[in-house]
Design an enzyme around this catalytic site. Structure first.
Site, short mmCIF file in Angstrom:
data_model
loop_
_atom_site.label_atom_id
_atom_site.label_comp_id
_atom_site.label_asym_id
_atom_site.label_seq_id
_atom_site.Cartn_x
_atom_site.Cartn_y
_atom_site.Cartn_z
N LYS A 81 0.86 -1.20 0.00
CA LYS A 81 0.00 0.00 0.00
C LYS A 81 0.89 1.24 0.00
O LYS A 81 1.87 1.29 0.75
CB LYS A 81 -0.91 -0.02 1.24
CG LYS A 81 -1.94 1.11 1.28
CD LYS A 81 -2.87 0.98 2.49
CE LYS A 81 -3.95 2.06 2.47
NZ LYS A 81 -4.89 1.95 3.61
N SER A 106 -9.95 2.23 2.51
CA SER A 106 -9.01 2.94 1.66
C SER A 106 -8.00 2.04 0.96
O SER A 106 -7.38 2.45 -0.01
CB SER A 106 -8.25 3.98 2.48
OG SER A 106 -7.43 3.31 3.45
N SER A 129 -10.40 0.06 6.80
CA SER A 129 -9.78 0.11 5.47
C SER A 129 -9.11 -1.15 4.98
O SER A 129 -8.69 -1.21 3.84
CB SER A 129 -8.76 1.24 5.41
OG SER A 129 -9.43 2.44 5.19
N1 GLN Z 1 -13.46 4.60 5.66
C1 GLN Z 1 -12.92 5.10 6.90
C2 GLN Z 1 -12.50 6.53 6.76
O1 GLN Z 1 -12.68 7.05 5.73
C3 GLN Z 1 -11.79 4.25 7.34
C4 GLN Z 1 -10.54 4.57 6.64
C5 GLN Z 1 -9.40 3.75 7.11
O2 GLN Z 1 -9.58 2.76 7.82
N2 GLN Z 1 -8.21 4.19 6.77
O3 GLN Z 1 -11.99 7.13 7.67
#
Ligand code: GLN
Length: 492
Positions: free
Chosen positions: A78, A158, A182
């Site tokens: 990532k 994400s 995410s």
């Molecule tokens: N979807 C969540 C957010 O937008 C979680 C994102 C994440 O876990 N990095 O904050």
């Protein structure tokens, strides 16, 4: 020869150990697959030369009997993990041209165990999002499509590029990071296994920070065993991260006994949402039946503060982000947009460098931390967070693990929620509570929706009890026997 890209990590390790194929052959097959999957936009930077060099070194090590836990396994990293000498963007314009002089601890651990980097995977900008539609480098596309419908779907976020690369057989596994879901949510959307360890299990050193009290790295793989192998390679105490916990890393694979007889599995009633999608409810019921059939005891539990988790998360995560992202000022990293004076340069750089979702979070976070509002919002949210953690603590006095759905729906269409931040935030409803409590969680692909899309079930366990987590997840995986794969329409 069998298609090397279809193997699991454990099968590939066996194949290399038996001399059936080399790390170079395995890597070459994945580089070809990665190049053929460009339409998915899963990678921001591809590093085939680095991969070939690493694979060659891996073959040499194996020949000498010095192979590590992940030796020769080609993975996607990532693009939130700093990689020495390789562009690291966090999918943000503001990190233009940022090439770290150091390696994150987690990526370094993986290379030490012999893993091979295929490239840096796309993500939502600074890991903020649930659809991988906020990347400066463009949307990531889910390899799955609804039956009889060509409309592109999101891979979740994400860690959308990580998810898409593993589900499309371009990478054998990928790293993700999970702040509020995410890893687990995108894994559920693309039909793979996504695991968030206990907060503190993996070092955050060298991972671009979003919300430091929540961020945790974890593996995204095509099987529970692969998840156990990869976590063992990633995890471990790191004196460079004061929140990393000084505990030995177990051999997680040996937890996969397949035997959950007598284990108590909690079913939290508060996860039964009003107006819940019947497909999700049916899948959850199916999961409960599988657990019972395997000899586990089902226990109804209550996590009374669940409904406050999302609102608390969307104060705490933006507050921490507003502090963490203050460092991007046009001076030290990446992009600089000149201005008439220093303040103007800061403002212009940040105005141009950050995308809309990041700006929204920074505004919310700065507001919640400002004098006069701090007590009303941030402090209150912290108190709620403690209550949520206490709910889990009480529940875990009676159960060994908790079973819930991972997401409230299957993957949705690109563009379907991008104008509605609240609808987007609701994706995290089942994943955020465990993040706030720092618990380990895993999403296992468990079935297909009526439209033919993957759906995941989530298992949660006590802090640092990843072994029980993997054990239960392994039984779930066997019962679900999820073998569906997307049609490879994307291959160029
Ligand atoms: N979807 C969540 C957010 O937008 C979680 C994102 C994440 O876990 N990095 O904050």
């Amino acid at each position: 020869m069998t298609d090397l890209t279809k193997l699991t990590i454990s099968a590939a390790l066996d194949g290399m150990a038996a001399g059936d194929f080399s790390a170079r052959e395995l890597t070459a097959a994945h580089i070809t697959a990665m190049e053929a999957s460009n339409v998915l936009n899963a990678f921001i930077t591809k590093t085939p030369e680095i991969a070939v060099e690493a694979a060659t070194a891996s073959d040499t090590r194996r020949a000498k009997g010095e192979a590590g836990l992940m030796d020769g396994i080609p993975i996607a990293m990532k693009d939130l993990f700093c990689t020495e000498g390789v562009l690291t963007t966090a999918a943000s314009h503001i990190l233009d041209g940022f090439t770290p002089k150091y390696e994150s601890t987690v990526s370094g651990n993986l290379w030490n165990e012999g893993a091979v980097m295929l490239g840096k995977a796309n993500l939502d900008e600074f890991a903020m999002g649930s659809s991988n539609e906020t990347s400066f480098y463009g949307n990531v596309i889910n390899p799955w499509r609804r039956a009889g419908d060509d409309h592109p779907l999101v891979p979740g976020g994400s860690s959308g590029g990580s998810a898409s690369s593993v589900a499309s057989f371009s990478a054998m596994a990928a790293t993700g990071t999970d702040t509020g879901g995410s890893i687990r949510q995108p894994a559920s959307f693309v039909g793979i296994v996504g695991m968030k360890p206990t907060y503190g299990r993996c070092s955050r050193w060298g991972v671009v920070a979003f919300a430091s009290s929540l961020d945790q790295a974890g593996p995204m793989t095509r099987s529970v065993r692969d998840s156990a192998i990869m976590l063992e390679a990633m995890a471990g105490f790191d004196p460079k991260d004061s929140t990393s916990v000084d505990m030995s890393v177990p051999d997680f694979q040996s937890a996969l006994s397949g035997d959950i007889r007598g284990l108590k599995i909690g079913i939290p009633k508060e996860y039964q949402l009003d107006g819940m999608n019947p497909e999700i409810q049916a899948l959850w019921n199916q999961g409960i039946d599988w657990m019972k059939a395997a000899g586990a005891e089902i226990v109804n539990i209550s996590l009374p503060n669940t409904k406050y988790a999302l609102p608390a998360y969307y104060i705490i995560a933006p507050a921490e982000a507003s502090s963490n992202l203050a460092r991007y000022d046009g001076v030290r990293f990446g992009l600089r947009v000149e201005g008439k004076d220093l303040n103007d340069m800061y403002a212009s750089t940040r105005a141009e460098g950050f995308g809309d979702e990041v700006k929204r979070r920074l505004l919310i976070g700065t507001y919640a931390l400002s004098a006069g509002y701090y007590d009303a919002y941030y402090l209150k949210a912290q108190k709620v967070r403690t209550r949520i953690a206490d709910d889990f603590k009480h529940a875990f006095q009676h159960v060994d693990a908790i079973l819930t759905p991972t997401t409230p729906s299957a993957a949705f269409g690109s563009g379907e929620k991008s104008d509605d931040p609240l609808a987007m935030y609701l994706n995290d409803v089942f994943t955020v509570p465990a993040s706030l409590a720092g618990l380990p969680g895993i999403s296992v692909p468990a079935g297909l929706s009526g439209e033919g899309l993957p759906l995941g079930l989530q298992v949660l366990a006590k802090p640092f009890d990843e072994e029980t987590l993997f054990k239960v997840a392994g039984v779930l995986e066997t019962a679900a026997n999820f073998t569906a794969t997307p049609d490879d329409w994307w291959r160029g």
